[in-house]
Motif scaffolding. Structure first.
Motif, PDB file in Angstrom:
ATOM      1  N   PHE A   1      19.276  -0.488   3.355  1.00 16.26           N
ATOM      2  CA  PHE A   1      18.352  -1.055   2.402  1.00 16.26           C
ATOM      3  C   PHE A   1      19.111  -1.888   1.352  1.00 16.26           C
ATOM      4  CE2 PHE A   1      18.097   1.650  -1.043  1.00 16.26           C
ATOM      5  CZ  PHE A   1      18.710   2.928  -0.475  1.00 16.26           C
TER       6      PHE A   1
ATOM      7  N   ALA B   1       6.425   6.907  -4.587  1.00 19.57           N
ATOM      8  CA  ALA B   1       5.842   5.733  -5.114  1.00 19.57           C
ATOM      9  C   ALA B   1       4.436   5.817  -4.293  1.00 19.57           C
ATOM     10  CB  ALA B   1       6.762   4.542  -4.793  1.00 19.57           C
ATOM     11  N   ALA B   2       4.594   5.913  -2.900  1.00 20.55           N
ATOM     12  CA  ALA B   2       3.478   6.181  -2.048  1.00 20.55           C
ATOM     13  C   ALA B   2       2.353   7.210  -2.710  1.00 20.55           C
ATOM     14  CB  ALA B   2       3.640   6.716  -0.634  1.00 20.55           C
TER      15      ALA B   2
ATOM     16  N   ILE C   1       0.619   5.845  -5.753  1.00 22.92           N
ATOM     17  CA  ILE C   1      -0.450   4.613  -5.544  1.00 22.92           C
ATOM     18  C   ILE C   1      -1.384   5.020  -5.065  1.00 22.92           C
ATOM     19  CG2 ILE C   1      -0.538   2.663  -3.856  1.00 22.92           C
ATOM     20  CD1 ILE C   1       2.240   2.068  -4.070  1.00 22.92           C
ATOM     21  N   ARG C   2      -1.402   6.278  -4.248  1.00 24.04           N
ATOM     22  CA  ARG C   2      -2.500   6.787  -3.766  1.00 24.04           C
ATOM     23  C   ARG C   2      -3.370   7.792  -5.066  1.00 24.04           C
ATOM     24  NH1 ARG C   2      -2.348   6.742   1.673  1.00 24.04           N
ATOM     25  NH2 ARG C   2      -0.486   7.190   2.653  1.00 24.04           N
TER      26      ARG C   2
ATOM     27  N   HIS D   1      10.766   6.298  -2.346  1.00 17.28           N
ATOM     28  CA  HIS D   1       9.831   5.719  -1.727  1.00 17.28           C
ATOM     29  C   HIS D   1       8.353   6.591  -1.405  1.00 17.28           C
ATOM     30  CE1 HIS D   1      10.938   1.516  -1.116  1.00 17.28           C
ATOM     31  NE2 HIS D   1      11.950   2.019  -0.852  1.00 17.28           N
ATOM     32  N   GLU D   2       8.670   7.693  -1.211  1.00 13.12           N
ATOM     33  CA  GLU D   2       7.712   8.855  -0.963  1.00 13.12           C
ATOM     34  C   GLU D   2       6.903   9.158  -2.275  1.00 13.12           C
ATOM     35  OE1 GLU D   2       9.686  11.175   2.848  1.00 13.12           O
ATOM     36  OE2 GLU D   2       9.799  12.028   0.823  1.00 13.12           O
TER      37      GLU D   2
ATOM     38  N   HIS E   1       5.160   2.038   1.303  1.00 15.90           N
ATOM     39  CA  HIS E   1       6.145   3.072   0.818  1.00 15.90           C
ATOM     40  C   HIS E   1       6.472   4.081   1.787  1.00 15.90           C
ATOM     41  CE1 HIS E   1       7.082   1.066  -3.099  1.00 15.90           C
ATOM     42  NE2 HIS E   1       5.826   1.156  -3.353  1.00 15.90           N
ATOM     43  N   GLU E   2       5.481   4.550   2.455  1.00 16.98           N
ATOM     44  CA  GLU E   2       5.714   5.705   3.182  1.00 16.98           C
ATOM     45  C   GLU E   2       6.730   5.147   4.504  1.00 16.98           C
ATOM     46  OE1 GLU E   2       1.663   8.406   2.528  1.00 16.98           O
ATOM     47  OE2 GLU E   2       1.739   7.018   4.215  1.00 16.98           O
TER      48      GLU E   2
ATOM     49  N   VAL F   1      17.964   4.208  -4.684  1.00 12.76           N
ATOM     50  CA  VAL F   1      16.712   4.367  -4.185  1.00 12.76           C
ATOM     51  C   VAL F   1      17.020   5.265  -2.847  1.00 12.76           C
ATOM     52  CG1 VAL F   1      14.819   3.403  -2.568  1.00 12.76           C
ATOM     53  CG2 VAL F   1      15.355   2.176  -4.622  1.00 12.76           C
ATOM     54  N   THR F   2      16.041   6.424  -2.755  1.00 16.34           N
ATOM     55  CA  THR F   2      16.380   7.067  -1.527  1.00 16.34           C
ATOM     56  C   THR F   2      14.941   7.209  -0.994  1.00 16.34           C
ATOM     57  OG1 THR F   2      15.581   9.161  -2.649  1.00 16.34           O
ATOM     58  CG2 THR F   2      17.755   8.639  -2.629  1.00 16.34           C
ATOM     59  N   ALA F   3      14.726   7.598   0.362  1.00 13.54           N
ATOM     60  CA  ALA F   3      13.511   8.070   0.936  1.00 13.54           C
ATOM     61  C   ALA F   3      12.680   8.800   0.027  1.00 13.54           C
ATOM     62  CB  ALA F   3      13.651   8.779   2.246  1.00 13.54           C
ATOM     63  N   ARG F   4      12.958   9.631  -0.723  1.00 17.01           N
ATOM     64  CA  ARG F   4      12.209  10.180  -1.515  1.00 17.01           C
ATOM     65  C   ARG F   4      11.512   9.502  -2.789  1.00 17.01           C
ATOM     66  NH1 ARG F   4       8.645  13.569  -1.991  1.00 17.01           N
ATOM     67  NH2 ARG F   4       7.969  14.647  -3.900  1.00 17.01           N
TER      68      ARG F   4
ATOM     69  N   ALA G   1       8.605   2.473   4.360  1.00 15.55           N
ATOM     70  CA  ALA G   1       9.874   2.218   3.930  1.00 15.55           C
ATOM     71  C   ALA G   1      10.688   3.671   3.621  1.00 15.55           C
ATOM     72  CB  ALA G   1       9.980   1.639   2.617  1.00 15.55           C
ATOM     73  N   ALA G   2      10.319   4.808   3.220  1.00  9.31           N
ATOM     74  CA  ALA G   2      10.999   5.908   3.199  1.00  9.31           C
ATOM     75  C   ALA G   2      11.256   6.409   4.692  1.00  9.31           C
ATOM     76  CB  ALA G   2       9.904   7.151   2.893  1.00  9.31           C
TER      77      ALA G   2
ATOM     78  N   ILE H   1      14.407   4.421   5.711  1.00 13.61           N
ATOM     79  CA  ILE H   1      15.693   4.572   4.949  1.00 13.61           C
ATOM     80  C   ILE H   1      16.094   6.051   5.629  1.00 13.61           C
ATOM     81  CG2 ILE H   1      16.543   5.653   2.973  1.00 13.61           C
ATOM     82  CD1 ILE H   1      14.582   3.489   1.599  1.00 13.61           C
ATOM     83  N   ARG H   2      15.256   6.744   6.048  1.00 11.03           N
ATOM     84  CA  ARG H   2      15.748   8.312   6.626  1.00 11.03           C
ATOM     85  C   ARG H   2      16.488   7.894   8.159  1.00 11.03           C
ATOM     86  NH1 ARG H   2      14.036  12.158   3.555  1.00 11.03           N
ATOM     87  NH2 ARG H   2      12.029  12.164   2.517  1.00 11.03           N
TER      88      ARG H   2
ATOM     89  N   THR I   1       0.597  -1.056  -0.075  1.00 11.78           N
ATOM     90  CA  THR I   1      -0.049  -0.050   0.120  1.00 11.78           C
ATOM     91  C   THR I   1       0.899   1.211   0.114  1.00 11.78           C
ATOM     92  OG1 THR I   1      -0.078   0.515   2.585  1.00 11.78           O
ATOM     93  CG2 THR I   1      -1.744  -1.337   1.396  1.00 11.78           C
ATOM     94  N   ALA I   2       0.221   2.390  -0.305  1.00 14.52           N
ATOM     95  CA  ALA I   2       1.031   3.582  -0.181  1.00 14.52           C
ATOM     96  C   ALA I   2       1.706   3.949   1.454  1.00 14.52           C
ATOM     97  CB  ALA I   2       0.112   4.777  -0.145  1.00 14.52           C
TER      98      ALA I   2
END
Lengths: 320, 320
Positions: free
Chosen positions: A184, B174-175, B178-179, B171-172, A171-172, B166-169, A174-175, A178-179, A167-168
């Motif tokens: 990862f 991607a989120a 998806i939304r 994934h953000e 990913h959130e 990949v960075t946190a951004r 996961a972000a 990572i921060r 889901t979104a």
């Protein structure tokens, strides 16, 4: 059985000490990641806690407990189950000891049998998403070590963000992990990327055996003991390969014939809708689920058995 | 050459009309996803625009242009390059026509040769991250169709969120996609799960070519035109295979040599830390990223070129 949420689970854990955190048998990245993340959070709160699994934990997860000192054995006052849908999945020794005694279960399987006194259940991609919420509700900092554990669960239960359970929110999180410093790249490399040379050699041999039938709607691969000898590989490396025939474009029925040490052949069938794998395998004395089933073929009559299997598959394909 | 950012790129595009959006040859998910997302955004602003590639775009990307009507040919007033590090990558007809004429380039390759009049360059995982920012800066709604395009670039350029780019951004975004309704499950199945029969035959032939060097720390595979002929496969199916050598346990440098139709060899290098792929390829006149880079070898002197490549790799491995 009482249901709770992340805040409720955290409030309960705040009141407890001497906690055993249980994972399921045949432990994977999500049960282990959730358990060790929770352990690390509870330790920072000054609790005494340990993670317990009924089976040996594979070495590739060693980063999860890196830097944690051995704790002298202690009797649990409180028992938490992580990512365990059914008490049976605790494995024998733990089930015998803790059956009916689980204080808190944190789990994302909608099939959860509700065996725990308190249950935090959510229909999300990974139990680690829920543990992330519990760790946050406990007021603990998500350290890089905790982030590594939680990221592992997210990635391994979603095929690295590939499956439709993502889901979104997945990913959130996961972000955020990572921060927080999750490694990862290293984790994905260990969990998804690394192939042994023997696996690749086996794959080359198996691909050579690929046969297509019925206008490309059925694919058959054969794995023999001779291939294991030639490649230096073994049965433990077959899992990825067995899922291969169904991945071929246009294939509705994927068949893997795997020769056992005793010369019999294990048949694994994987199908896409509307083909019923179980029905096909039942015609040959086997069974299983609608999309994944199995049966057995005798070595002394392999050609005839394979012919019979193919004719049953043909009939099913004709009936679409 | 003038440098700009997402806001600057959007402001420029607002003033333009009759726009050609160019992708690189051998088009992949990132160049196509970025180009079609930008196209869809510009169309909603009432602009006339089209995506142009010097090669046929594989059918698996057809969802990117689904529902778009054919536009009568028009002369571009403004030309945008998406995910193109070097004008040479436009492919022959487009390079001949637009060499030195690119108005805006949106690209994430740090090796970008700065050929465009205005350049929006960022060191991020996918050009689609940057196009997401441009679309937002244009004030366009990210529709499900745009989200599908952008998600494709994010996923395909990161091995589905597996690689260290990949960075946190990432994934953000991607989120957020998806939304916005991205059909990530279908996209991932097409991009990562489905294999064609011809791909598997090619994989078998390519695995046979595997060579290991320097105590198993370097793996080399070779893909020839003859293998394409034998397997019925083609260049468009090579992407997955190119990542194969680095996946072998213990390998730090994975090399794929791919013979082009004109007999030259395209070298793709994939490395793990601390080996710098770009540095190695630059020694042979190429370039790229730290973990993924490329160069070219001439066919009339392939053996010598390969030897030189291997000796540069050996030096890097010795310097660890």
């Amino acid at each position: 059985m009482r249901k709770t949420d992340a805040a409720g689970a955290a409030a309960f854990l705040q009141t407890q000490d001497n906690i055993w955190i249980l994972t399921h048998r045949n432990p994977d990245g999500d049960t282990l990641g959730g358990a060790f993340a929770l352990l690390r959070a509870l330790l920072t709160l000054g609790k005494t806690a340990r993670v317990v699994c009924s089976e040996t934990i594979p070495e590739k997860y060693a980063y999860m407990w890196a830097g944690l000192s051995d704790i002298p054995d202690f009797t649990p006052e409180s028992v938490v189950a992580v990512d365990i849908a059914d008490e049976k999945l605790l494995g024998e020794p733990l089930q015998a000891r803790f059956g009916g005694q689980i204080d808190l279960c944190i789990d994302h399987h909608v099939s959860n049998t509700q065996y725990a006194k308190t249950l935090f259940l959510e229909d999300c991609a990974a139990t680690c998403e829920m543990v992330y919420a519990v760790v946050s509700a406990l007021g603990c900092t998500v350290t890089a070590e905790i982030a590594d554990c939680l990221y592992t669960g997210l990635a391994t239960d979603t095929g690295c963000f590939r499956y439709t359970n993502v889901t979104a929110r997945t990913h959130e999180i996961a972000a955020e992990l990572i921060r927080a410093g999750a490694h990862f790249g290293d984790i994905n490399r260990v969990m998804f990327e690394t192939k042994t040379g023997t696996y690749l050699k086996l794959q080359e041999l198996v691909l050579k055996s690929l046969e297509m039938y019925f206008d490309g709607r059925c694919a058959v691969i054969t794995i023999t003991q001779e291939m294991f000898r030639q490649s230096g590989s073994n049965e433990s490396e077959c899992d990825g390969i067995a899922s291969l025939p169904r991945k071929i474009e246009g294939v509705l029925v994927g068949v893997t014939l795997r020769e056992r040490g005793d010369g019999t052949y294990k048949v694994s069938l994987r199908t896409y809708e509307p083909i019923n794998a179980s029905k096909i395998c039942m015609a040959l004395g086997g069974g299983g689920h609608a999309r994944a089933a199995g049966c057995e073929l005798k070595s002394d009559d392999l050609a005839a058995g394979k012919q019979k299997l193919l004719s049953v598959i043909e009939t099913e394909l004709e009936n679409i």
